[in-house]
Scaffold this active site. Structure first.
Site, PDB file in Angstrom:
ATOM      1  N   ASP A  29       0.860  -1.182   0.000  1.00  0.00           N
ATOM      2  CA  ASP A  29       0.000   0.000   0.000  1.00  0.00           C
ATOM      3  C   ASP A  29       0.902   1.239   0.000  1.00  0.00           C
ATOM      4  O   ASP A  29       1.443   1.596  -1.037  1.00  0.00           O
ATOM      5  CB  ASP A  29      -0.907  -0.101   1.236  1.00  0.00           C
ATOM      6  CG  ASP A  29      -1.955   0.976   1.324  1.00  0.00           C
ATOM      7  OD1 ASP A  29      -2.374   1.491   0.289  1.00  0.00           O
ATOM      8  OD2 ASP A  29      -2.374   1.302   2.454  1.00  0.00           O
ATOM      9  N   VAL A  67      -9.730  -2.993   0.725  1.00  0.00           N
ATOM     10  CA  VAL A  67     -10.247  -4.320   0.379  1.00  0.00           C
ATOM     11  C   VAL A  67     -10.092  -5.303   1.539  1.00  0.00           C
ATOM     12  O   VAL A  67      -9.242  -5.121   2.411  1.00  0.00           O
ATOM     13  CB  VAL A  67      -9.541  -4.882  -0.877  1.00  0.00           C
ATOM     14  CG1 VAL A  67      -9.828  -4.011  -2.097  1.00  0.00           C
ATOM     15  CG2 VAL A  67      -8.034  -5.001  -0.664  1.00  0.00           C
ATOM     16  N   LYS A 105      -1.237  -1.494  -4.545  1.00  0.00           N
ATOM     17  CA  LYS A 105      -2.007  -0.252  -4.704  1.00  0.00           C
ATOM     18  C   LYS A 105      -1.018   0.863  -5.014  1.00  0.00           C
ATOM     19  O   LYS A 105      -0.672   1.645  -4.137  1.00  0.00           O
ATOM     20  CB  LYS A 105      -2.675   0.099  -3.372  1.00  0.00           C
ATOM     21  CG  LYS A 105      -4.076  -0.372  -3.150  1.00  0.00           C
ATOM     22  CD  LYS A 105      -4.598   0.292  -1.875  1.00  0.00           C
ATOM     23  CE  LYS A 105      -5.648  -0.531  -1.200  1.00  0.00           C
ATOM     24  NZ  LYS A 105      -5.979  -0.018   0.142  1.00  0.00           N
ATOM     25  N   ASP A 152      -7.914  -7.977   6.354  1.00  0.00           N
ATOM     26  CA  ASP A 152      -8.968  -7.696   7.320  1.00  0.00           C
ATOM     27  C   ASP A 152      -9.417  -6.247   7.334  1.00  0.00           C
ATOM     28  O   ASP A 152      -8.718  -5.347   6.878  1.00  0.00           O
ATOM     29  CB  ASP A 152      -8.468  -8.012   8.729  1.00  0.00           C
ATOM     30  CG  ASP A 152      -7.439  -6.971   9.208  1.00  0.00           C
ATOM     31  OD1 ASP A 152      -6.437  -6.753   8.495  1.00  0.00           O
ATOM     32  OD2 ASP A 152      -7.647  -6.365  10.272  1.00  0.00           O
ATOM     33  N   ARG A 176     -11.058 -11.909   7.134  1.00  0.00           N
ATOM     34  CA  ARG A 176      -9.874 -12.596   6.612  1.00  0.00           C
ATOM     35  C   ARG A 176     -10.264 -13.926   5.967  1.00  0.00           C
ATOM     36  O   ARG A 176      -9.570 -14.430   5.097  1.00  0.00           O
ATOM     37  CB  ARG A 176      -8.868 -12.882   7.741  1.00  0.00           C
ATOM     38  CG  ARG A 176      -8.253 -11.649   8.366  1.00  0.00           C
ATOM     39  CD  ARG A 176      -7.097 -12.049   9.278  1.00  0.00           C
ATOM     40  NE  ARG A 176      -6.689 -10.994  10.193  1.00  0.00           N
ATOM     41  CZ  ARG A 176      -5.829 -10.029   9.907  1.00  0.00           C
ATOM     42  NH1 ARG A 176      -5.292  -9.960   8.706  1.00  0.00           N
ATOM     43  NH2 ARG A 176      -5.509  -9.126  10.800  1.00  0.00           N
TER      44      ARG A 176
HETATM   45  P1  IMP Z   1       1.716  -0.229   3.952  1.00  0.00           P
HETATM   46  O1  IMP Z   1       2.797  -0.138   4.975  1.00  0.00           O
HETATM   47  O2  IMP Z   1       0.946   1.057   3.859  1.00  0.00           O
HETATM   48  O3  IMP Z   1       2.194  -0.687   2.598  1.00  0.00           O
HETATM   49  O4  IMP Z   1       0.644  -1.231   4.523  1.00  0.00           O
HETATM   50  C1  IMP Z   1       0.718  -2.565   4.390  1.00  0.00           C
HETATM   51  C2  IMP Z   1      -0.253  -3.256   5.309  1.00  0.00           C
HETATM   52  O5  IMP Z   1      -1.429  -2.480   5.526  1.00  0.00           O
HETATM   53  C3  IMP Z   1      -0.712  -4.538   4.675  1.00  0.00           C
HETATM   54  O6  IMP Z   1       0.127  -5.605   5.011  1.00  0.00           O
HETATM   55  C4  IMP Z   1      -2.119  -4.681   5.220  1.00  0.00           C
HETATM   56  O7  IMP Z   1      -2.083  -5.391   6.427  1.00  0.00           O
HETATM   57  C5  IMP Z   1      -2.593  -3.263   5.477  1.00  0.00           C
HETATM   58  N1  IMP Z   1      -3.457  -2.782   4.386  1.00  0.00           N
HETATM   59  C6  IMP Z   1      -3.160  -1.860   3.446  1.00  0.00           C
HETATM   60  N2  IMP Z   1      -4.185  -1.670   2.591  1.00  0.00           N
HETATM   61  C7  IMP Z   1      -5.154  -2.512   2.986  1.00  0.00           C
HETATM   62  C8  IMP Z   1      -6.479  -2.817   2.484  1.00  0.00           C
HETATM   63  O8  IMP Z   1      -6.988  -2.277   1.481  1.00  0.00           O
HETATM   64  N3  IMP Z   1      -7.177  -3.757   3.179  1.00  0.00           N
HETATM   65  C9  IMP Z   1      -6.673  -4.407   4.270  1.00  0.00           C
HETATM   66  N4  IMP Z   1      -5.447  -4.160   4.764  1.00  0.00           N
HETATM   67  C10 IMP Z   1      -4.706  -3.219   4.134  1.00  0.00           C
HETATM   68 MG    MG Z   2      -3.520  -5.910   8.151  1.00  0.00          MG
END
Ligand code: IMP
Ligand code: MG
Length: 181
Positions: free
Chosen positions: A104, A154, A132, A160, A166
């Site tokens: 993300d 999502v 994303k 989750d 999940r």
């Molecule tokens: P990042 O550090 O922002 O890349 O976040 C990664 C983590 O955020 C992932 O491993 C997910 O656990 C959570 N996450 C990010 N986007 C979503 C989503 O759309 N649905 C559920 N969990 C998300």
């Molecule tokens: Mg998570």
């Protein structure tokens, strides 16, 4: 109460997931044959993807898990990464493949990658089911990924919202009223 009633629409079906996981598995099996890699699943979100992916890769490998949290029970990122469970083995000189549910902002994975680099593995690759790209903050790319998805929250197939959903067998988008409850 049936949790399926909370889903607005299905983004990736069970069949599409199955097909894509096979494609990723085939690539990894070729790239890592004879490398005895460690597949490192990031809990909890990757557990379903990891279980399906591992059963489609027929090479010698180790499997390990780490638990990190960057999100509370909210749909936005806090930027902070906390390690709740560390690796249970030495990765020095080993080829590591990090298995994630979704890339993300990239904050979690870029932190983790640096953290693991300090232990001198032979290599580190990132395998994420979902990407994303619109939300990226950290400079990080996946080596293997399943689906690019739009900037929507999502759930399902391991992912989750507030620890729920999940266990859905597909990836879906929640109805907006679920967040405002
Ligand atoms: P990042 O550090 O922002 O890349 O976040 C990664 C983590 O955020 C992932 O491993 C997910 O656990 C959570 N996450 C990010 N986007 C979503 C989503 O759309 N649905 C559920 N969990 C998300
Ligand atoms: Mg998570």
């Amino acid at each position: 109460m049936n949790m399926l009633n909370d889903i607005e629409r299905v983004l990736v079906t069970k069949e599409e997931l199955e097909e894509k996981v096979q494609v990723i598995a085939d690539k990894i099996a070729v790239d890592y044959e004879d490398k005895n890699p460690i597949f490192l699943g990031i809990l909890k979100g990757s557990f379903v993807f990891m279980a399906d992916l591992m059963r489609k890769i027929n090479i010698y490998c180790d499997i390990d898990f780490m638990a990190v949290s960057s999100y509370g029970n909210r749909a936005t990122t806090s930027g902070a990464v906390k390690i709740n469970k560390d690796l249970s083995q030495d990765i020095e000189g080993r080829h590591v493949v990090i298995v994630e549910d979704i890339l993300d902002s990239g904050v979690t994975l870029s932190y983790l990658k640096n953290y693991l680099m300090n232990r001198n593995p032979a290599s580190i690759a990132i395998c994420t089911l979902l990407d994303k790209p619109a939300r990226r903050k950290a400079d990080i790319k996946a080596d293997y990924f399943g689906f690019d998805i739009p900037d929507e929250f999502v759930v399902g197939y391991g992912l989750d919202y507030a620890e729920r959903y999940r266990n859905l067998p597909f990836i879906g988008v929640l109805k907006p009223e679920i967040y405002s409850e």
